[in-house]
Design an enzyme around this catalytic site. Sequence first.
Site, mmCIF file in Angstrom:
data_model
loop_
_atom_site.group_PDB
_atom_site.id
_atom_site.type_symbol
_atom_site.label_atom_id
_atom_site.label_comp_id
_atom_site.label_asym_id
_atom_site.label_seq_id
_atom_site.Cartn_x
_atom_site.Cartn_y
_atom_site.Cartn_z
ATOM 1 N N GLY A 195 -7.364 -4.691 2.560
ATOM 2 C CA GLY A 195 -7.264 -5.404 1.377
ATOM 3 C C GLY A 195 -7.985 -4.753 0.001
ATOM 4 O O GLY A 195 -8.191 -5.427 -1.126
ATOM 5 N N MET A 196 -7.803 -3.438 0.107
ATOM 6 C CA MET A 196 -8.343 -2.653 -1.103
ATOM 7 C C MET A 196 -7.312 -2.895 -1.894
ATOM 8 O O MET A 196 -7.597 -2.302 -3.200
ATOM 9 C CB MET A 196 -8.617 -1.080 -0.621
ATOM 10 C CG MET A 196 -9.915 -1.101 0.111
ATOM 11 S SD MET A 196 -11.361 -1.699 -0.003
ATOM 12 C CE MET A 196 -11.828 -1.108 -1.549
ATOM 13 N N GLY A 197 -5.925 -2.919 -1.741
ATOM 14 C CA GLY A 197 -5.048 -3.292 -2.547
ATOM 15 C C GLY A 197 -4.889 -4.650 -3.223
ATOM 16 O O GLY A 197 -4.092 -5.047 -4.146
ATOM 17 N N GLY A 203 0.756 -1.349 0.025
ATOM 18 C CA GLY A 203 -0.014 0.040 -0.094
ATOM 19 C C GLY A 203 0.780 1.258 0.047
ATOM 20 O O GLY A 203 2.134 1.384 0.058
ATOM 21 N N LYS A 224 -8.174 6.976 8.268
ATOM 22 C CA LYS A 224 -8.499 5.503 8.285
ATOM 23 C C LYS A 224 -9.205 5.241 9.691
ATOM 24 O O LYS A 224 -9.277 3.998 9.948
ATOM 25 C CB LYS A 224 -6.918 4.717 8.373
ATOM 26 C CG LYS A 224 -6.249 5.230 7.174
ATOM 27 C CD LYS A 224 -6.984 4.812 5.812
ATOM 28 C CE LYS A 224 -6.311 5.379 4.671
ATOM 29 N NZ LYS A 224 -5.061 4.574 4.399
ATOM 30 N N ASP A 246 -6.763 -0.103 5.780
ATOM 31 C CA ASP A 246 -8.168 0.708 5.182
ATOM 32 C C ASP A 246 -8.672 1.482 6.186
ATOM 33 O O ASP A 246 -9.567 2.619 5.838
ATOM 34 C CB ASP A 246 -8.757 -0.322 3.937
ATOM 35 C CG ASP A 246 -7.726 -0.586 2.945
ATOM 36 O OD1 ASP A 246 -6.992 0.141 2.168
ATOM 37 O OD2 ASP A 246 -7.747 -1.969 2.797
ATOM 38 N N GLU A 291 -1.231 -10.818 2.941
ATOM 39 C CA GLU A 291 -0.859 -9.716 4.290
ATOM 40 C C GLU A 291 -1.440 -10.524 5.636
ATOM 41 O O GLU A 291 -0.631 -10.539 6.673
ATOM 42 C CB GLU A 291 -1.693 -8.501 4.126
ATOM 43 C CG GLU A 291 -1.082 -7.467 2.933
ATOM 44 C CD GLU A 291 -2.056 -6.591 2.702
ATOM 45 O OE1 GLU A 291 -1.656 -5.367 2.096
ATOM 46 O OE2 GLU A 291 -3.295 -6.348 2.927
ATOM 47 N N ASP A 336 2.586 -2.764 8.458
ATOM 48 C CA ASP A 336 1.467 -2.898 7.281
ATOM 49 C C ASP A 336 0.477 -1.355 7.492
ATOM 50 O O ASP A 336 0.695 -0.841 8.193
ATOM 51 C CB ASP A 336 0.569 -3.991 7.302
ATOM 52 C CG ASP A 336 0.291 -4.303 5.811
ATOM 53 O OD1 ASP A 336 0.134 -3.440 4.889
ATOM 54 O OD2 ASP A 336 -0.195 -5.456 5.385
ATOM 55 N N GLY A 337 -0.133 -1.187 6.501
ATOM 56 C CA GLY A 337 -1.193 -0.341 6.690
ATOM 57 C C GLY A 337 -2.545 -0.617 6.777
ATOM 58 O O GLY A 337 -2.579 -2.179 6.983
#
Length: 228
Positions: free
Chosen positions: A101-103, A28, A127, A89, A109, A86-87
Amino acid sequence: MENQKILVAKYAIDHYIKSNMNLGIGTGTTIYYAIKYLSEKIKSGSLKNLKFYTTSSDTKYLLSKEQIPYESNFSKLNKNLDIAIDGADEILLEKKSLIKGMGGAHLMEKVIAYNSETLLIIADETKIVKKLGTKMPIPIEVAQNAVGFIMTRLEEMNLEATLRICKEKKGPTITDNNNYILDVKMHVENPEGTEKYFKLFPGILEIGIFNHKNTRIVYYQDKQIKEA
């Protein structure tokens, strides 16, 4: 928001990442800034002997671009990673539950995150939500041949599910694992229960709700960096 992402990425790395760690690297836009800063610290010698395990082809590309070697063979692992960074959403701070999971990479992940001692999430203020599903749909990775069955099941539950379409080419988005993604609109009252329930459906490989037992969140809010 770009500046917020840079600030939280640098803070998280400075406070949590140490030499000789085995690290999972997410996917992301926020992770892009984390990789850039990790590269600076490696080149300066302030971080040494790190091993990186990736969650997507996009992350592999970013690491390669920064000339950072990564491990491709997960079969070598016989213990948990130290940290997965990690990032997210969406983030529900009170339960440390996430939507990811938008990526399109939430299956790997989650494999990396749930096999790490700590899941370290970095995020800008957009977020943070009061209920998961407020802004984003819930991504579900589905076997291609099962997508019709799963959509029927979701319709029977009065849930609106959309097959994700690839923006770069005609047709559905296909993940690195050769599966489809359904985006499901729903407000999540019980993140842990919802995650477990959807994993029972044959054909669903993974749902983008994360409830890691040891999640640390570094986020920007009210003009300052905060932790949860």
